[in-house]
Design a protein around this motif. Structure first.
Motif, PDB file in Angstrom:
ATOM      1  N   VAL A   4       0.864  -1.183   0.000  1.00 43.78           N
ATOM      2  CA  VAL A   4       0.000   0.000   0.000  1.00 43.78           C
ATOM      3  C   VAL A   4       0.897   1.228   0.000  1.00 43.78           C
ATOM      4  O   VAL A   4       1.808   1.335   0.825  1.00 43.78           O
ATOM      5  N   GLU A   5       0.640   2.142  -0.922  1.00 40.06           N
ATOM      6  CA  GLU A   5       1.338   3.430  -0.943  1.00 40.06           C
ATOM      7  C   GLU A   5       0.326   4.520  -0.646  1.00 40.06           C
ATOM      8  O   GLU A   5      -0.727   4.590  -1.282  1.00 40.06           O
ATOM      9  N   VAL A   6       0.637   5.333   0.346  1.00 40.89           N
ATOM     10  CA  VAL A   6      -0.160   6.519   0.659  1.00 40.89           C
ATOM     11  C   VAL A   6       0.509   7.658  -0.093  1.00 40.89           C
ATOM     12  O   VAL A   6       1.687   7.944   0.139  1.00 40.89           O
ATOM     13  N   LEU A   7      -0.224   8.274  -1.001  1.00 39.59           N
ATOM     14  CA  LEU A   7       0.368   9.283  -1.866  1.00 39.59           C
ATOM     15  C   LEU A   7       0.931  10.454  -1.071  1.00 39.59           C
ATOM     16  O   LEU A   7       0.346  10.893  -0.089  1.00 39.59           O
ATOM     17  N   SER A   8       2.054  10.950  -1.543  1.00 35.53           N
ATOM     18  CA  SER A   8       2.705  12.110  -0.934  1.00 35.53           C
ATOM     19  C   SER A   8       2.504  13.299  -1.861  1.00 35.53           C
ATOM     20  O   SER A   8       1.663  13.270  -2.763  1.00 35.53           O
ATOM     21  N   SER A   9       3.310  14.321  -1.672  1.00 38.54           N
ATOM     22  CA  SER A   9       3.213  15.501  -2.522  1.00 38.54           C
ATOM     23  C   SER A   9       3.743  15.219  -3.927  1.00 38.54           C
ATOM     24  O   SER A   9       3.626  16.042  -4.806  1.00 38.54           O
ATOM     25  N   SER A  25       5.220   1.817  -9.153  1.00 39.41           N
ATOM     26  CA  SER A  25       4.252   0.797  -9.583  1.00 39.41           C
ATOM     27  C   SER A  25       4.822  -0.059 -10.713  1.00 39.41           C
ATOM     28  O   SER A  25       4.584  -1.263 -10.745  1.00 39.41           O
ATOM     29  N   ALA A  26       5.596   0.528 -11.611  1.00 40.60           N
ATOM     30  CA  ALA A  26       6.211  -0.242 -12.692  1.00 40.60           C
ATOM     31  C   ALA A  26       7.242  -1.219 -12.131  1.00 40.60           C
ATOM     32  O   ALA A  26       7.313  -2.377 -12.557  1.00 40.60           O
ATOM     33  N   LYS A  27       8.024  -0.775 -11.168  1.00 45.04           N
ATOM     34  CA  LYS A  27       9.019  -1.657 -10.555  1.00 45.04           C
ATOM     35  C   LYS A  27       8.336  -2.748  -9.724  1.00 45.04           C
ATOM     36  O   LYS A  27       8.792  -3.886  -9.695  1.00 45.04           O
ATOM     37  N   TYR A  28       7.233  -2.409  -9.061  1.00 47.16           N
ATOM     38  CA  TYR A  28       6.484  -3.407  -8.302  1.00 47.16           C
ATOM     39  C   TYR A  28       5.934  -4.492  -9.241  1.00 47.16           C
ATOM     40  O   TYR A  28       5.980  -5.670  -8.928  1.00 47.16           O
ATOM     41  N   ALA A  29       5.403  -4.070 -10.394  1.00 48.87           N
ATOM     42  CA  ALA A  29       4.880  -5.039 -11.362  1.00 48.87           C
ATOM     43  C   ALA A  29       6.002  -5.933 -11.872  1.00 48.87           C
ATOM     44  O   ALA A  29       5.836  -7.160 -11.961  1.00 48.87           O
ATOM     45  N   ARG A  69      -0.605  -7.588  -5.622  1.00 48.84           N
ATOM     46  CA  ARG A  69      -1.619  -6.586  -5.303  1.00 48.84           C
ATOM     47  C   ARG A  69      -0.943  -5.284  -4.887  1.00 48.84           C
ATOM     48  O   ARG A  69       0.040  -5.303  -4.135  1.00 48.84           O
ATOM     49  N   TYR A  70      -1.552  -4.174  -5.321  1.00 44.82           N
ATOM     50  CA  TYR A  70      -1.000  -2.851  -5.057  1.00 44.82           C
ATOM     51  C   TYR A  70      -2.172  -1.910  -4.801  1.00 44.82           C
ATOM     52  O   TYR A  70      -3.087  -1.822  -5.627  1.00 44.82           O
ATOM     53  N   TRP A  71      -2.165  -1.272  -3.630  1.00 38.16           N
ATOM     54  CA  TRP A  71      -3.224  -0.326  -3.297  1.00 38.16           C
ATOM     55  C   TRP A  71      -2.638   1.072  -3.207  1.00 38.16           C
ATOM     56  O   TRP A  71      -1.530   1.257  -2.704  1.00 38.16           O
ATOM     57  N   VAL A  72      -3.426   2.044  -3.656  1.00 36.74           N
ATOM     58  CA  VAL A  72      -3.012   3.446  -3.608  1.00 36.74           C
ATOM     59  C   VAL A  72      -4.047   4.206  -2.790  1.00 36.74           C
ATOM     60  O   VAL A  72      -5.243   4.166  -3.093  1.00 36.74           O
ATOM     61  N   VAL A  73      -3.570   4.898  -1.761  1.00 39.59           N
ATOM     62  CA  VAL A  73      -4.429   5.702  -0.896  1.00 39.59           C
ATOM     63  C   VAL A  73      -4.088   7.166  -1.127  1.00 39.59           C
ATOM     64  O   VAL A  73      -2.919   7.547  -1.110  1.00 39.59           O
ATOM     65  N   ASP A  74      -5.107   7.971  -1.347  1.00 40.88           N
ATOM     66  CA  ASP A  74      -4.911   9.406  -1.564  1.00 40.88           C
ATOM     67  C   ASP A  74      -5.464  10.165  -0.363  1.00 40.88           C
ATOM     68  O   ASP A  74      -6.665  10.233  -0.172  1.00 40.88           O
ATOM     69  N   ALA A  88      -5.284  13.429   0.124  1.00 44.54           N
ATOM     70  CA  ALA A  88      -5.768  14.763  -0.251  1.00 44.54           C
ATOM     71  C   ALA A  88      -7.262  14.735  -0.598  1.00 44.54           C
ATOM     72  O   ALA A  88      -8.009  15.641  -0.225  1.00 44.54           O
ATOM     73  N   ALA A  89      -7.671  13.741  -1.354  1.00 40.29           N
ATOM     74  CA  ALA A  89      -9.078  13.517  -1.686  1.00 40.29           C
ATOM     75  C   ALA A  89      -9.333  12.082  -1.236  1.00 40.29           C
ATOM     76  O   ALA A  89      -9.154  11.157  -2.020  1.00 40.29           O
ATOM     77  N   PRO A  90      -9.684  11.876   0.027  1.00 40.54           N
ATOM     78  CA  PRO A  90      -9.661  10.529   0.608  1.00 40.54           C
ATOM     79  C   PRO A  90     -10.252   9.456  -0.299  1.00 40.54           C
ATOM     80  O   PRO A  90     -11.427   9.490  -0.653  1.00 40.54           O
ATOM     81  N   SER A  91      -9.365   8.528  -0.705  1.00 37.26           N
ATOM     82  CA  SER A  91      -9.787   7.430  -1.556  1.00 37.26           C
ATOM     83  C   SER A  91      -8.777   6.298  -1.441  1.00 37.26           C
ATOM     84  O   SER A  91      -7.645   6.501  -0.990  1.00 37.26           O
ATOM     85  N   ILE A  92      -9.214   5.112  -1.847  1.00 35.70           N
ATOM     86  CA  ILE A  92      -8.327   3.961  -1.943  1.00 35.70           C
ATOM     87  C   ILE A  92      -8.679   3.227  -3.227  1.00 35.70           C
ATOM     88  O   ILE A  92      -9.856   3.041  -3.548  1.00 35.70           O
ATOM     89  N   THR A  93      -7.653   2.874  -3.978  1.00 37.37           N
ATOM     90  CA  THR A  93      -7.829   2.143  -5.222  1.00 37.37           C
ATOM     91  C   THR A  93      -6.966   0.895  -5.155  1.00 37.37           C
ATOM     92  O   THR A  93      -5.785   0.975  -4.815  1.00 37.37           O
TER      93      THR A  93
END
Length: 189
Positions: free
Chosen positions: A113-118, A128-132, A138-143, A145-150
């Motif tokens: 899980v990566e929580v987005l930074s600035s 994400s390319a290196k992770y793939a 599985r890879y989750w992205v949390v934002d 600034a505009a609370p979301s998780i993908t």
């Protein structure tokens, strides 16, 4: 600390939200103190700026939520090292098998899980390319600034979006050895 690191820091004062990138060998990288928040990517030390409080709050809430959902033999770790090959990453959160004596994970985590930074492009593109390429399932992205998780799953070498939740929405996410229900705004409570 490495002479290269000190020289790079002395040459310029990085912007608050800009990482410091210093070319160095793996041996030089390993000699650095553990207190430096860093990754080793493409033959370079990458020292990231300190995250904002919202980022840290969401990170720690995710670690607790995921750790509570892990079956015996697994745990959720925050800001720990994962070395799948020549690079060493410091994902915000990962789920892996328990190993109290490990310095870094060399196997493959169930999810990162990566929580987005600035600098969201760093997490969304380069990492994400290196992770793939490393075969992360599985890879989750949390934002924050505009609370979301993908949530993404690796299929035939590409990331495929499998679920998203925004603000007060709830979503059940598969993390390989279990599932968890996540509400993005509750990660900031």
């Amino acid at each position: 600390m490495s002479r290269k690191y000190h020289e790079a820091m002395a040459l310029r004062e990085p912007a608050v939200d800009e990482p410091v990138v210093v070319p160095m060998s793996w041996a030089e990288y390993q000699a650095l103190p553990e207190s430096v928040r860093h990754e080793y990517i493409g033959g370079c030390l990458v020292v990231n700026p300190q995250p904002i409080f919202r980022h840290q709050r969401m990170l720690h809430a995710l670690v607790r939520l995921l750790d509570d959902a892990c079956p015996p033999g697994f745990w959720a770790l925050g800001e720990s090292a994962w070395k799948p090959g020549p690079d060493e990453f410091g994902p915000d959160v990962m789920i892996c098998e328990r190993d109290i004596d490990a310095v870094r994970l060399t196997g493959t985590p169930q999810v990162v899980v990566e929580v987005l930074s600035s600098r969201p492009a760093y997490d969304l593109v380069r990492k994400s390319a290196k992770y793939a390429a490393a075969g992360l399932p599985r890879y989750w992205v949390v934002d924050p600034a505009a609370p979301s998780i993908t949530a993404f799953e690796l299929r035939a070498g590409d990331w495929v979006e499998v679920a998203t939740a925004r603000a007060d929405e709830r979503v059940e996410l598969d993390f390989g050895v279990g599932t968890v229900t996540v509400c993005p705004t509750e990660l900031m409570d």
